[in-house]
Design an enzyme around this catalytic site. Structure first.
Site, PDB file in Angstrom:
ATOM      1  N   LYS B  78      51.938   3.432   0.789  1.00 45.25           N
ATOM      2  CA  LYS B  78      52.005   4.855   0.447  1.00 45.25           C
ATOM      3  C   LYS B  78      52.687   5.002  -0.906  1.00 45.25           C
ATOM      4  CE  LYS B  78      53.863   9.029   2.793  1.00 45.25           C
ATOM      5  NZ  LYS B  78      54.558   9.460   4.045  1.00 45.25           N
ATOM      6  N   SER B 152      52.222  12.717   6.625  1.00 43.09           N
ATOM      7  CA  SER B 152      52.027  12.671   5.206  1.00 43.09           C
ATOM      8  C   SER B 152      51.443  11.352   4.724  1.00 43.09           C
ATOM      9  CB  SER B 152      53.365  12.929   4.501  1.00 43.09           C
ATOM     10  OG  SER B 152      54.306  11.940   4.818  1.00 43.09           O
ATOM     11  N   SER B 176      55.065  11.348  10.213  1.00 46.05           N
ATOM     12  CA  SER B 176      54.113  10.980   9.163  1.00 46.05           C
ATOM     13  C   SER B 176      53.521   9.591   9.320  1.00 46.05           C
ATOM     14  CB  SER B 176      54.789  11.060   7.788  1.00 46.05           C
ATOM     15  OG  SER B 176      55.072  12.390   7.447  1.00 46.05           O
TER      16      SER B 176
END
Lengths: 470, 470
Positions: B78, B152, B176
Site C-alpha cells: 500500500k 482503505s 482497512s
C-alpha cells in the site's frame, strides 16, 4: 523510626492479650491529642464510630481474630479516598461530598481487621509535592516544622512518622507517596500502577494514579500491600496479574543496581545528603549489589512530560467542571496548574503519548542492565519559606527523582537512609520495572536491616549516619 | 480463489526449475497489463529496478535460495508504506515524499527473498473503508465494478484478488485490512497491534495502526506473518513478545466460538449474506466448534469511539500540519473527517481512554467465554452509487464488524465464506484476544479446508455456496 505501633509489636500485644482494640484506640487518640505537629488531619472519624468499631473487633473470638491479619491495627487514609458515609474533601471543602461507598482498597484493609482512625490532610486535589497547598493549613514536618512535610499525601506520611497510626494510605501520581516519606523519614511504597484499586479515589491523573502505602518499616508496607492488592471490577485500570516472583540475586546478593551518572544527580548544594547517598550505595554494595551507572536522560525527559505536557489536562477530567463552577474555591497555584491543561488539544495528547512510548523503550534499555534503579528520593529538604518565595521551583526540586516513575509504569519504594547532622532524614528510592514490587520489598528489607517480615529490629540508618557524620 | 501465484505453487515451480524470478516477473507484468480492474496501483516500481531485483535473485545459488523462504515471491505494498528511494503518497500526490528508508516490515520480506512489484492505491491517508476516496481514481472491485473495492487498502486487496501478486501489505486501523478482503473474496489478516512494525508507515491513528496482510489463502497469510513479525527498535509501539501458542481445542476440535446475539447482527437486508453467515457457523460447528451467543454491545460501543470520539484527532498528529498548509490538496470527505479532530481537547482524550478501558473489560468478559469471536466481515456489499449518495453511511456499514478490533487490542482474520448468487463473495472474521494470532490462523486453515501450511487445495467456499444457494 519503628515506633510502638508497628505491626509486629501491636500483633504481639494482641497475641499476649496485653491490649484490646479499644485500648489501642485510646492510646492512638491520646497520641494524636499530644502530637505537636499541626494540620495532620482533615478529620478524625467521629468518636462514637471509632469506639463502635474497636468494640466490635474486641468482641471477636480467637478463631475470628486469627483470620484477620490486620486485627486492630490503626490506620489513616488521605482525604481523597472514599470512606462510606464520611466526607471526602480532596483538600477542598467546597468540593467535599459524602462518599456512598468505601474505596475498594480501604474496604479490603477493613475486612482484614484494620481500624480506620481518620482522614488526613493533603495538597489540594493531590496537586503538588510540597504539603503546603491546603486550606486546612500546611501540614507540619514531623521532624522540623521549618521544613515542608512534602506532599501531596502530607498528613498520611506525618501521621505514620509521628507514630499516630501503624500505617496509612496516600496516593501517588508524581511522587506524592514517596516525597513525604522522605521528608519525614519513613517508608513510602508506590506499587505498580493497577495493583491497588483506585476505585473510590478522587483522580488526579487517573491513568497514572496509584494508591501508596506509608509505614514505619519495610515489612509493614509489604504486609499491607499483599493484603490490599488485587484486581477490582470497579476499576478498569486495575491489573489482574500479581507482582512477579523475586529475582534470586535480590535475596542472596549478586544483584545489579543502577545509579544515575553523577552529572545527572541533584542535591542542590546539600553535601550531607550527597554523602548519605554515597553511603547508601556503599551499603547496597556491602549486601551484594554491584553499581552500574545508567543514562538518566530518558527518565528525566519522561518526568518533564507530567507538568510540561498534556497530562496536566488529565486533571481537568476529574475537577475541570468544579473549577469552572467555583474557581474561587481552588487555591491559586493549584488552579493555575490545572488551568494550564486547557491549552492542550487532543492531538497533543496522542503526540505526547508517542513520545512517552519512545522514552519508555529507552528507559527499559537502561533498566534491562540492572535489577533496580537507585536514586535519592529528594535531593534536599525544602524550607517552608522557600516555597513561599518560589513555589513551582520548590515543587520541581522535590519531584526530580520521582515524577517519571508512574509515566514509565515503574514501581518504587522510598526508604530512610540516614540523617543529616541537623536531624533531617535522608532517603533513597529503589525503582523497578512493572510488577517488580516484591523485588523492591526484598531488597529494601535487606537494606533496612529488617531480618524478615515482622521483624522489630531498629533499621540500620544509625549505622549509615555514623559512617557519614560520625 | 487460490490463484497461480500462491506461495506453494510458486515455490514448487522454483523448486522444479520451472521458472526463474525474471520469468515470474514477466508473468506478473503481463497479468497487470491484462487486468481489467482499474486504479489498482499508484505506481509500479520502475521496470529497470524490477528487472535488476529479479536477476539478482535469479543469480543466487541453491544454498542461498534455500535460506530465503520468500524467494522470488512477487508482492505489493500500500502506498502509505515507505520503500527507500520511491515516493510514498498516502493517496495524496501533494503530500508525497521520497522515502529515505524502507519500512521495517518490507525490509524483512525483501530480506526473505520477496520481490516487490509496486505501490497500491488507497483511500487517502488511510481514512475510509470504501476504496473510492483516492485522487488516483476509485479502485475497482475485483469481482464486479458496480460495487466498491473496500478500503482503505483497496489496491493491495484487489492486486491479490486478481492474482497479480502472491500477497500484499495493507494497513488497518478501523478495518482497512479486512473490509477490502471481504469485498474482493480473499484472506485479510490484521495481526495483534505491534507484532508487525509500523516504522516507515504513514500513521493514520498511530496508537491503533497495524500492518495487514492480504493473501490468496490462509497458509500464505500465516507464512508472511511469521516472516515479517518481531520487535523493532525503530517502532516504540512494536511488541517484543511473540504470539501465544495455539490452544489445543482449535487444533483438535472442542472449541467455543462467540457470535453476536441475533439482534446485534446487521445484514442491511442482504438475506443471502445472512444465510451464508449461518452456513459458516454451521461449518465451524462441523469442525468441532460450539456456538456461544455473546453480548456485542461493548464491542459496538468501543467501535463507535473511533469516529465519534477523540481518536479522529489522532489523525491530526500525522497530517494536521499538511492539512493546514494545503487544505485544497485533501479530498473533501477526508478533510471533513480529519478536521473533526480539532473539536476535541486534551481532557476529552483522557476521558475517552477511561471509557475504552472500561469497555475493554466488558469485552474481555465476553471473550473469556469463548476461544474466538465470529462475525461477518461486512454485512453486505456497498454499491459505488450508494457511496456517492451517502458516503458516511456507506463507510459506517462497512466498519460495523471491524472498527472495534484495534481499539480493543484484538487480532482478526477475514476469510472467504461462500458467494452470493450474483457472484459477490461473502466473508467472516475470526477475532481473538491480543497475541491470539496463531489461534486464528489455525482455525482459519481448518475452516478454509487448507490441510496444512503450504496446502494448495482449493478452499471450501464452493461447498458453502452449494449448501446455501445450491
Amino acid at each position: 523510626m519503628a515506633g510502638t505501633l508497628n505491626l509486629a509489636r501491636l500483633r504481639r500485644r494482641y497475641a499476649d492479650e496485653d491490649a484490646t482494640p479499644e485500648e489501642v484506640l485510646r492510646e492512638v487518640l491520646g497520641r494524636i491529642e499530644a502530637c505537636t505537629a499541626q494540620h495532620v488531619w482533615v478529620d478524625l472519624l467521629p468518636h462514637d464510630d471509632l469506639l463502635l468499631r474497636a468494640r466490635a473487633l474486641g468482641a471477636m473470638g480467637a478463631a475470628q481474630r486469627a483470620e484477620l491479619p490486620l486485627f486492630g491495627i490503626p490506620f489513616a487514609v488521605k482525604d481523597n479516598i472514599d470512606v462510606a458515609s464520611y466526607p471526602t474533601t480532596a483538600g477542598c471543602p467546597e468540593f467535599a461530598y459524602t462518599a456512598s461507598r468505601t474505596a475498594t482498597v480501604v474496604a479490603r484493609l477493613e475486612a482484614a481487621g484494620a481500624m480506620l482512625i481518620g482522614k488526613t490532610n493533603m495538597d489540594q486535589f493531590a496537586t503538588g509535592l510540597v504539603g503546603t497547598r491546603s486550606p486546612y493549613g500546611a501540614c507540619d514536618n514531623a521532624v522540623d516544622p521549618a521544613y515542608v512535610s512534602g506532599g501531596s499525601s502530607s498528613g498520611s506520611a506525618v501521621a505514620v512518622a509521628c507514630d499516630l497510626v501503624s500505617f496509612s494510605l496516600g496516593t501517588d501520581t508524581a511522587g506524592s507517596g514517596r516525597v513525604p516519606a522522605a521528608c519525614n523519614g519513613i517508608v513510602g511504597l508506590k506499587p505498580t500502577r493497577g495493583l491497588l484499586s483506585t476505585a473510590g479515589v478522587v483522580p488526579a491523573c487517573r491513568s497514572l494514579d496509584c494508591v501508596a502505602i506509608f509505614a514505619q518499616c519495610v515489612a509493614d508496607a509489604g504486609n499491607v500491600l499483599e493484603i490490599a492488592l488485587g484486581p477490582d471490577p470497579r476499576d478498569p485500570l486495575s491489573r489482574d496479574v500479581p507482582p512477579l516472583p523475586v529475582r534470586a540475586g535480590l535475596h542472596e546478593g549478586g544483584f545489579y543496581f543502577g545509579v544515575p551518572a553523577v552529572e545527572a544527580l541533584r542535591f542542590y548544594g546539600d553535601a550531607e545528603s550527597q554523602a548519605l547517598f554515597e553511603a547508601a550505595l556503599q551499603r547496597l554494595e556491602s549486601i551484594g549489589g554491584r553499581r552500574v551507572e545508567i543514562d538518566f536522560a530518558p527518565f528525566l525527559e519522561a518526568g518533564s512530560l507530567l507538568y510540561d505536557g498534556p497530562w496536566v489536562a488529565e486533571r481537568l477530567v476529574a475537577v475541570g467542571h468544579f473549577l469552572m463552577q467555583q474557581p474561587e474555591a481552588v487555591l491559586p497555584h493549584t488552579r493555575a496548574i490545572i488551568e494550564d491543561g486547557m491549552a492542550y488539544d487532543a492531538a497533543a495528547v496522542f503526540g505526547a503519548q508517542y513520545r512517552l512510548a519512545a522514552l519508555r523503550r529507552k528507559a527499559e534499555e537502561q533498566m534491562a542492565r540492572v535489577d533496580v534503579l537507585v536514586t535519592p528520593t529528594i535531593g534536599t529538604h525544602v524550607r517552608r519559606e522557600d516555597v513561599e518565595i518560589e513555589p513551582l521551583a520548590a515543587n520541581r526540586r522535590l519531584g526530580y527523582y520521582t515524577q517519571f516513575v508512574n509515566l514509565l509504569d515503574q514501581c518504587a519504594i522510598a526508604l530512610p537512609a540516614g540523617k543529616r547532622s541537623d536531624g533531617m532524614p535522608f532517603g533513597i528510592s529503589l525503582i523497578a520495572p512493572p510488577l517488580g514490587d516484591r523485588d523492591l520489598l526484598t531488597l529494601a528489607l535487606r537494606f533496612a536491616g529488617e531480618a524478615s517480615e515482622g521483624a522489630v529490629d531498629e533499621p540500620a540508618d544509625d549505622d549509615i549516619q555514623l559512617a557519614v557524620v560520625g
